[in-house]
Write a protein that holds these residues in place. Sequence first.
Motif, PDB file in Angstrom:
ATOM      1  N   PRO A 116      44.720  21.792  29.486  1.00  0.00           N
ATOM      2  CA  PRO A 116      43.822  21.438  30.600  1.00  0.00           C
ATOM      3  C   PRO A 116      42.620  20.609  30.143  1.00  0.00           C
ATOM      4  O   PRO A 116      42.207  19.673  30.838  1.00  0.00           O
ATOM      5  N   GLY A 117      42.068  20.930  28.974  1.00  0.00           N
ATOM      6  CA  GLY A 117      40.912  20.185  28.472  1.00  0.00           C
ATOM      7  C   GLY A 117      41.290  18.748  28.137  1.00  0.00           C
ATOM      8  O   GLY A 117      40.572  17.800  28.489  1.00  0.00           O
ATOM      9  N   THR A 118      42.423  18.575  27.475  1.00  0.00           N
ATOM     10  CA  THR A 118      42.904  17.238  27.131  1.00  0.00           C
ATOM     11  C   THR A 118      43.141  16.429  28.401  1.00  0.00           C
ATOM     12  O   THR A 118      42.775  15.252  28.496  1.00  0.00           O
ATOM     13  N   TYR A 124      41.802  16.786  31.472  1.00  0.00           N
ATOM     14  CA  TYR A 124      40.601  16.368  32.187  1.00  0.00           C
ATOM     15  C   TYR A 124      39.708  15.438  31.364  1.00  0.00           C
ATOM     16  O   TYR A 124      38.963  14.636  31.931  1.00  0.00           O
ATOM     17  N   GLY A 125      39.811  15.527  30.041  1.00  0.00           N
ATOM     18  CA  GLY A 125      39.104  14.550  29.201  1.00  0.00           C
ATOM     19  C   GLY A 125      39.645  13.149  29.487  1.00  0.00           C
ATOM     20  O   GLY A 125      38.890  12.189  29.685  1.00  0.00           O
ATOM     21  N   ALA A 126      40.990  13.055  29.545  1.00  0.00           N
ATOM     22  CA  ALA A 126      41.619  11.754  29.804  1.00  0.00           C
ATOM     23  C   ALA A 126      41.366  11.302  31.239  1.00  0.00           C
ATOM     24  O   ALA A 126      41.094  10.118  31.482  1.00  0.00           O
ATOM     25  N   ILE A 127      41.436  12.236  32.201  1.00  0.00           N
ATOM     26  CA  ILE A 127      41.166  11.877  33.603  1.00  0.00           C
ATOM     27  C   ILE A 127      39.749  11.302  33.736  1.00  0.00           C
ATOM     28  O   ILE A 127      39.531  10.285  34.399  1.00  0.00           O
ATOM     29  N   GLY A 128      38.787  11.944  33.069  1.00  0.00           N
ATOM     30  CA  GLY A 128      37.403  11.471  33.128  1.00  0.00           C
ATOM     31  C   GLY A 128      37.275  10.049  32.612  1.00  0.00           C
ATOM     32  O   GLY A 128      36.616   9.199  33.224  1.00  0.00           O
ATOM     33  N   ARG A 129      37.926   9.778  31.475  1.00  0.00           N
ATOM     34  CA  ARG A 129      37.825   8.426  30.885  1.00  0.00           C
ATOM     35  C   ARG A 129      38.518   7.387  31.769  1.00  0.00           C
ATOM     36  O   ARG A 129      38.019   6.291  31.968  1.00  0.00           O
ATOM     37  N   ARG A 157      45.322  29.262  23.117  1.00  0.00           N
ATOM     38  CA  ARG A 157      45.593  27.833  22.941  1.00  0.00           C
ATOM     39  C   ARG A 157      44.897  27.009  24.016  1.00  0.00           C
ATOM     40  O   ARG A 157      44.338  25.944  23.732  1.00  0.00           O
ATOM     41  N   VAL A 158      44.939  27.539  25.253  1.00  0.00           N
ATOM     42  CA  VAL A 158      44.259  26.831  26.342  1.00  0.00           C
ATOM     43  C   VAL A 158      42.752  26.780  26.061  1.00  0.00           C
ATOM     44  O   VAL A 158      42.108  25.733  26.193  1.00  0.00           O
ATOM     45  N   GLY A 159      42.186  27.908  25.618  1.00  0.00           N
ATOM     46  CA  GLY A 159      40.752  27.980  25.303  1.00  0.00           C
ATOM     47  C   GLY A 159      40.381  27.015  24.195  1.00  0.00           C
ATOM     48  O   GLY A 159      39.370  26.298  24.283  1.00  0.00           O
ATOM     49  N   ALA A 160      41.223  26.958  23.141  1.00  0.00           N
ATOM     50  CA  ALA A 160      40.939  26.051  22.022  1.00  0.00           C
ATOM     51  C   ALA A 160      40.995  24.601  22.484  1.00  0.00           C
ATOM     52  O   ALA A 160      40.164  23.766  22.095  1.00  0.00           O
ATOM     53  N   ASP A 161      41.979  24.289  23.335  1.00  0.00           N
ATOM     54  CA  ASP A 161      42.110  22.919  23.845  1.00  0.00           C
ATOM     55  C   ASP A 161      40.881  22.527  24.679  1.00  0.00           C
ATOM     56  O   ASP A 161      40.336  21.429  24.518  1.00  0.00           O
ATOM     57  N   VAL A 162      40.442  23.451  25.536  1.00  0.00           N
ATOM     58  CA  VAL A 162      39.284  23.156  26.390  1.00  0.00           C
ATOM     59  C   VAL A 162      38.016  23.012  25.534  1.00  0.00           C
ATOM     60  O   VAL A 162      37.217  22.092  25.750  1.00  0.00           O
ATOM     61  N   ALA A 163      37.849  23.882  24.536  1.00  0.00           N
ATOM     62  CA  ALA A 163      36.658  23.811  23.671  1.00  0.00           C
ATOM     63  C   ALA A 163      36.640  22.491  22.896  1.00  0.00           C
ATOM     64  O   ALA A 163      35.597  21.832  22.778  1.00  0.00           O
ATOM     65  N   ALA A 193      38.146  19.688  23.758  1.00  0.00           N
ATOM     66  CA  ALA A 193      37.909  18.591  24.699  1.00  0.00           C
ATOM     67  C   ALA A 193      36.431  18.538  25.110  1.00  0.00           C
ATOM     68  O   ALA A 193      35.875  17.449  25.279  1.00  0.00           O
ATOM     69  N   ALA A 194      35.799  19.703  25.250  1.00  0.00           N
ATOM     70  CA  ALA A 194      34.375  19.737  25.620  1.00  0.00           C
ATOM     71  C   ALA A 194      33.535  19.096  24.514  1.00  0.00           C
ATOM     72  O   ALA A 194      32.582  18.360  24.797  1.00  0.00           O
ATOM     73  N   ALA A 195      33.904  19.376  23.256  1.00  0.00           N
ATOM     74  CA  ALA A 195      33.164  18.776  22.132  1.00  0.00           C
ATOM     75  C   ALA A 195      33.304  17.255  22.174  1.00  0.00           C
ATOM     76  O   ALA A 195      32.333  16.521  21.923  1.00  0.00           O
TER      77      ALA A 195
END
Lengths: 118, 301
Positions: free
Chosen positions: A50-52, A54-59, B41-47, B49-51
């Motif tokens: 999910p982080g990857t 939304y990082g890409a969506i933002g860019r 894994r989801v938490g690590a990915d989000v952390a 990406a936040a960095a």
Amino acid sequence: MPQSPPSRTASSGRPNDPPILILTSLASGPRHGYALLQDIEAFAGVQLGPGTLYGAIGRLEQRGLIEAVAEHGRTRPYRLTAAGSRVLEAALLEMRTIVDVGTRRLSGSDGTAAAVPA
Amino acid sequence: MNQVALRVLLLLYPRAWRARYGQELRYVIVRSTAAGRSPWRVGADVARAAAVVRAQALGIVGAGVTRHDRATGGCVLALWAWVAIVIAGAGLQKASEHWQGAVPTGERGLATVAFTTVIAAAVCGAVIVLAGVAVTLPRVVAMLVGGGWSDIRGPVRRAVGVTVIAAAWTLGLAIWAHRLGPVRRNGGDPLYGAVVLGWGLCVAVTLAAWTAVASLLARQIGLGRRLLVTETVLAAAATGAMAVMSVATLVWWRSVGSEAPGFFGGGSVTTTVTAAVILMAVSTVLGAAGTARAARALDLI
């Protein structure tokens, strides 16, 4: 005559790059975040976090390659912009060129089949 | 994933980013973990990406920012690298207490030169960093006079808050330490050791909070090219000081280790020195990366 390589685009890269995957997914119509994850896993076998995502969506949104459609409950679908379509086309052309060259060289049809060292 | 973990993960992102994407990201995290993905894994990915988002906001990474932003981000990265090496140096200082007593008098030459070099490089680096701050002061004052206080009020208040806590902690610790004997102060009292560790973390957080204020200011005040070139040159000099500190620490470690192996016999000393050396090396690399990024953005290299 050797084909000149297409100019590298802002989003060009490996086929598994999140921006390319997102643009490809949105090429068939608007999708929200979770639907993007599911579609990308289905067509590319890549499980984006999910982080990857939304990082890409933002860019991509910042660069005007995608845009948000009206909010739908807790989700917000995104769609490809005209600029996004052009970038995706250029990236796919670049990948196709590499695929074509690789395929021709493997089959030896362009006369540059690699000599295997002894 | 529980609500507290979700909230903490979202707090890792800058406020503006959270306001724009936070609700959607929360929804996707909940759906992903409910569908069987590992919360870790989801938490690590989000952390991670936040960095990246934070680093992009500072102009430290990403090509999608202007040359000016990239140069500022490079200098800011060098500043963070300096803060990291200061923390590493403090750890080294604590772990190396009384090393002279462990090494025979005639064998201290190289270790003494190396240790003095670490201190001298640290002092030089501190002066360089202070000079870097000083040259921006007129711009900072102009920004504040022009009504810019509201942009930095929140981070400054947080930094002042942790500074007050760190000062109170320091005072309490000093009073307590005064009443303890040397044995209890040097590993004999686990509670005291834990409080000292907590104090160290509190000081590190305080340094980080003020560095965050400086990073924000660097972006708000809009450094001109001339000032950015000056900051880049200072960042290069500070990185040089960091490299000298790292190498001299390694020389000191090797020298003391060969002349007085017993000094590193205790697990905590070895662990602290190892962590300090690793952090110093990482800081130096980050400082060099930041300086190179700024120099490239300004066409200096």
